[in-house]
Motif scaffolding. Structure first.
Motif, PDB file in Angstrom:
ATOM      1  N   ARG A  73       0.835  -1.213   0.000  1.00  0.00           N
ATOM      2  CA  ARG A  73       0.000   0.000   0.000  1.00  0.00           C
ATOM      3  C   ARG A  73       0.867   1.260   0.000  1.00  0.00           C
ATOM      4  O   ARG A  73       0.525   2.265  -0.628  1.00  0.00           O
ATOM      5  CB  ARG A  73      -0.949  -0.027   1.199  1.00  0.00           C
ATOM      6  CG  ARG A  73      -2.118  -0.978   0.995  1.00  0.00           C
ATOM      7  CD  ARG A  73      -3.142  -0.901   2.111  1.00  0.00           C
ATOM      8  NE  ARG A  73      -2.729  -1.664   3.294  1.00  0.00           N
ATOM      9  CZ  ARG A  73      -2.970  -2.956   3.471  1.00  0.00           C
ATOM     10  NH1 ARG A  73      -3.589  -3.655   2.542  1.00  0.00           N
ATOM     11  NH2 ARG A  73      -2.594  -3.559   4.591  1.00  0.00           N
ATOM     12  N   LEU A  74       1.998   1.204   0.709  1.00  0.00           N
ATOM     13  CA  LEU A  74       2.905   2.354   0.694  1.00  0.00           C
ATOM     14  C   LEU A  74       3.434   2.605  -0.712  1.00  0.00           C
ATOM     15  O   LEU A  74       3.493   3.745  -1.179  1.00  0.00           O
ATOM     16  CB  LEU A  74       4.067   2.107   1.662  1.00  0.00           C
ATOM     17  CG  LEU A  74       5.121   3.225   1.752  1.00  0.00           C
ATOM     18  CD1 LEU A  74       4.502   4.487   2.344  1.00  0.00           C
ATOM     19  CD2 LEU A  74       6.312   2.769   2.600  1.00  0.00           C
ATOM     20  N   LEU A  96      -5.987   5.673   2.525  1.00  0.00           N
ATOM     21  CA  LEU A  96      -5.045   6.030   1.454  1.00  0.00           C
ATOM     22  C   LEU A  96      -5.718   6.960   0.448  1.00  0.00           C
ATOM     23  O   LEU A  96      -5.130   7.951  -0.006  1.00  0.00           O
ATOM     24  CB  LEU A  96      -4.558   4.746   0.787  1.00  0.00           C
ATOM     25  CG  LEU A  96      -3.562   4.788  -0.365  1.00  0.00           C
ATOM     26  CD1 LEU A  96      -2.813   3.447  -0.438  1.00  0.00           C
ATOM     27  CD2 LEU A  96      -4.217   5.063  -1.693  1.00  0.00           C
ATOM     28  N   THR A 153       0.505   2.428   8.271  1.00  0.00           N
ATOM     29  CA  THR A 153       1.633   3.273   7.850  1.00  0.00           C
ATOM     30  C   THR A 153       2.911   2.895   8.586  1.00  0.00           C
ATOM     31  O   THR A 153       3.983   2.768   7.978  1.00  0.00           O
ATOM     32  CB  THR A 153       1.306   4.756   8.111  1.00  0.00           C
ATOM     33  OG1 THR A 153       0.143   5.118   7.356  1.00  0.00           O
ATOM     34  CG2 THR A 153       2.470   5.650   7.701  1.00  0.00           C
ATOM     35  N   TRP A 183      -4.706  10.857  -0.590  1.00  0.00           N
ATOM     36  CA  TRP A 183      -4.405  11.263  -1.972  1.00  0.00           C
ATOM     37  C   TRP A 183      -5.294  12.429  -2.400  1.00  0.00           C
ATOM     38  O   TRP A 183      -4.818  13.412  -2.975  1.00  0.00           O
ATOM     39  CB  TRP A 183      -4.602  10.074  -2.929  1.00  0.00           C
ATOM     40  CG  TRP A 183      -4.170  10.375  -4.337  1.00  0.00           C
ATOM     41  CD1 TRP A 183      -2.946  10.170  -4.883  1.00  0.00           C
ATOM     42  CD2 TRP A 183      -4.975  10.960  -5.374  1.00  0.00           C
ATOM     43  NE1 TRP A 183      -2.920  10.590  -6.198  1.00  0.00           N
ATOM     44  CE2 TRP A 183      -4.161  11.086  -6.524  1.00  0.00           C
ATOM     45  CE3 TRP A 183      -6.297  11.399  -5.459  1.00  0.00           C
ATOM     46  CZ2 TRP A 183      -4.619  11.618  -7.737  1.00  0.00           C
ATOM     47  CZ3 TRP A 183      -6.758  11.939  -6.656  1.00  0.00           C
ATOM     48  CH2 TRP A 183      -5.930  12.038  -7.776  1.00  0.00           C
ATOM     49  N   GLN A 190       0.708   4.042  -2.856  1.00  0.00           N
ATOM     50  CA  GLN A 190       0.577   5.478  -2.590  1.00  0.00           C
ATOM     51  C   GLN A 190       1.673   6.255  -3.326  1.00  0.00           C
ATOM     52  O   GLN A 190       1.417   7.324  -3.889  1.00  0.00           O
ATOM     53  CB  GLN A 190       0.658   5.715  -1.089  1.00  0.00           C
ATOM     54  CG  GLN A 190       0.344   7.143  -0.663  1.00  0.00           C
ATOM     55  CD  GLN A 190       0.267   7.267   0.860  1.00  0.00           C
ATOM     56  OE1 GLN A 190       0.494   6.304   1.581  1.00  0.00           O
ATOM     57  NE2 GLN A 190      -0.053   8.452   1.335  1.00  0.00           N
ATOM     58  N   LEU A 211      -8.326   0.635   1.943  1.00  0.00           N
ATOM     59  CA  LEU A 211      -7.840   1.659   1.013  1.00  0.00           C
ATOM     60  C   LEU A 211      -8.472   3.029   1.229  1.00  0.00           C
ATOM     61  O   LEU A 211      -8.019   4.014   0.647  1.00  0.00           O
ATOM     62  CB  LEU A 211      -8.105   1.213  -0.437  1.00  0.00           C
ATOM     63  CG  LEU A 211      -7.492  -0.131  -0.854  1.00  0.00           C
ATOM     64  CD1 LEU A 211      -7.903  -0.472  -2.281  1.00  0.00           C
ATOM     65  CD2 LEU A 211      -5.981  -0.086  -0.731  1.00  0.00           C
ATOM     66  N   LEU A 243      -5.201   3.284   9.646  1.00  0.00           N
ATOM     67  CA  LEU A 243      -4.204   3.850   8.735  1.00  0.00           C
ATOM     68  C   LEU A 243      -2.888   4.119   9.464  1.00  0.00           C
ATOM     69  O   LEU A 243      -1.804   3.929   8.887  1.00  0.00           O
ATOM     70  CB  LEU A 243      -4.740   5.147   8.119  1.00  0.00           C
ATOM     71  CG  LEU A 243      -3.839   5.823   7.075  1.00  0.00           C
ATOM     72  CD1 LEU A 243      -3.584   4.894   5.897  1.00  0.00           C
ATOM     73  CD2 LEU A 243      -4.475   7.135   6.592  1.00  0.00           C
TER      74      LEU A 243
END
Length: 496
Positions: free
Chosen positions: A366-367, A396, A424, A400, A370, A393, A420
């Motif tokens: 996921r990082l 994220l 993270t 964004w 992103q 998601l 989150l």
């Protein structure tokens, strides 16, 4: 989705096949081999093994434009001919070896040579065809470089003219493996983060990497003697490898060669000496063509050696799994090549779908997702908004949208904020371990939430306990760190 095994080698940035093929064609030894292949034809005589007979070497040297008065010209011609034969640029028909040498007055038998069927590929084939021929030439030169020099062979001859291999202490496989190991270490030093800007590696450093274990402590005089011996071998070998275009090499200073006893100090100089001193002991770097060639050998040996751009035709799941373990700059370069030529909304949707998962590697995916979405413009917004309600998601997506100035960004609930936060920190731990920056990130993520540790241990995330344990060790606020340790215990108890 499960995490795939990943390479321990960083990805290499290779030049295009067309650029590499041009480099191959101008590599001095390969270019000479090509010229001799075009020169081959009727009247060319070869011995057993396909070697040019001695009296043909002056003509071969002349065909190469070498000065006949140069005593090295026949040597260059012989080397180039051997490469031409080994690569198939020249086809030879060897003589029948009947044991005769012409001493009885009969003419010795000779074989013939003609341009090989692969020679036209150099002008009419694809760049990949040129590179295949160059790789064969590289293999030929590497095999020659692993053979002892002439002086050592002469010293090891017995009275009957036979070589005493026990006295020579030469094991062909051991020598070949040593040279492959040196090139692999040079490759790793070239592609790793923090590699020297010009790619040059001091010869003592490279020799020491083959002799001194990483945890070997202070080297003894005997070990330093081995490093010196390895340096002298490598100096000779790199001189042989440079003409094929594999390396750029600055040889050991001749003045130092005359003072061989001082070479034992080279390793100490490598650690603390000034650049102008260490360069006297030799400097080497892989050329772009050399990076390509060494990587090809490693791939053939079963080593996973990724190259930036090779994931461009694969799915987003393969992309994120791979770049999760790349250095950040390399990951960004790979992502950019993957996005190039794709329909952006479809690519964004595919990346987001691939970023889902509860496996151990998912936070890092996921990082990287992103990171991949960061430069995307307004075209990406519909695909991003489509996952706002997704438990994994949604956070994220909100980040964004906010960073891109979108309107009507829904405020996340507390559960999503905590999830989150855990995700993270888990991603950062997976990417870089416990870095100096991580405590600052932890402090920043928790300081605005009263009672954070009273609630976060309930977060339904596979990494919750792991993250809280790390926060208990690293959080810059001692009181918060203590609360994190208590929360980690609750999270572990809850999971069990």
């Amino acid at each position: 989705m499960s995490a795939e095994p990943h390479s321990t080698l960083p990805p290499v940035r290779l030049h295009s096949d067309a650029e590499l093929a041009r480099d191959a064609l101008v590599a001095p030894l390969f270019a000479r081999a090509v010229r001799l292949a075009r020169w081959a034809g009727p009247g060319i005589r070869v011995d057993v093994g396909g070697e040019l007979v001695a009296d043909q070497l002056p003509a071969a040297a002349e065909a190469l434009g070498l000065d006949p008065a140069d005593e090295d010209a026949p040597v260059y011609a012989s080397q180039a001919w051997r490469v031409a034969v080994d690569t198939g640029l020249v086809d030879v028909t060897e003589p029948e070896d009947d044991g005769g040498d012409g001493a009885d007055g009969a003419e010795p038998e000779y074989g013939t040579a003609a341009p090989g069927e692969d020679l036209p590929l150099l002008t009419g084939g694809a760049p990949a065809d040129v590179l295949d021929l160059w790789l064969a030439a590289m293999d030929s030169v590497l095999a020659d470089a692993a053979v002892p020099d002439l002086d050592d062979l002469v010293d090891a001859m017995d009275a009957g003219g036979d070589i005493d291999f026990d006295r020579l202490d030469w094991n062909p496989q051991r020598e070949a493996d040593f040279l492959d190991g040196v090139l692999a270490n040079l490759y790793l030093l070239s592609v790793s983060e923090g590699a020297p800007g010009d790619g040059r590696v001091p010869l003592p450093v490279l020799a020491a990497s083959m002799i001194i274990p990483d945890d070997g402590g202070e080297p003894t005089d005997a070990v330093l003697e081995q490093v010196s011996d390895a340096m002298m071998r490598l100096d000779d070998q790199f001189r042989q490898l440079e003409p094929i275009g594999l390396v750029d090499y600055q040889p050991v200073d001749e003045a130092l060669m005359a003072e061989a006893d001082d070479l034992a100090d080279a390793d100490a100089d490598a650690d603390g000496g000034a650049d102008e001193d260490i360069t006297r002991y030799g400097m080497v770097r892989l050329t772009p063509l050399g990076l390509y060639g060494v990587r090809a050998r490693m791939l053939e040996a079963g080593v996973e050696a990724p190259a930036i751009g090779e994931l461009a035709g694969k799915g987003a799941d393969a992309l994120l799994d791979a770049v999760s373990f790349y250095p950040e700059d390399a990951a960004q370069a790979e992502i950019e090549q993957w996005l190039a030529g794709r329909d952006l909304p479809d690519a964004v949707a595919e990346l987001l779908a691939a970023a889902r998962g509860d496996d151990e590697a998912a936070p890092l995916r996921r990082l990287r997702c992103q990171q991949a979405l960061a430069p995307a413009g307004p075209e990406a917004e519909p695909a991003v908004r489509a996952v706002l309600d997704d438990a994994q998601l949604g956070g994220l997506a909100r980040v964004w949208l906010a960073e891109h100035g979108a309107a009507d960004v829904p405020v996340p609930d507390q559960e999503m904020v905590f999830w989150l936060t855990v995700d993270t920190i888990a991603a950062q731990l997976a990417a870089d371990g416990e870095t100096e920056e991580l405590p600052l990130l932890m402090g920043s993520l928790t300081e605005h939430h009263t009672g954070f540790f009273d609630q976060v241990w309930r977060v339904e995330h596979p990494a919750t306990a792991h993250v809280l344990e790390a926060m208990g060790r690293l959080h810059p606020d001692k009181k918060a760190a203590k609360e994190a340790r208590k929360a980690a215990f609750k999270a572990r108890s809850r999971q069990s």
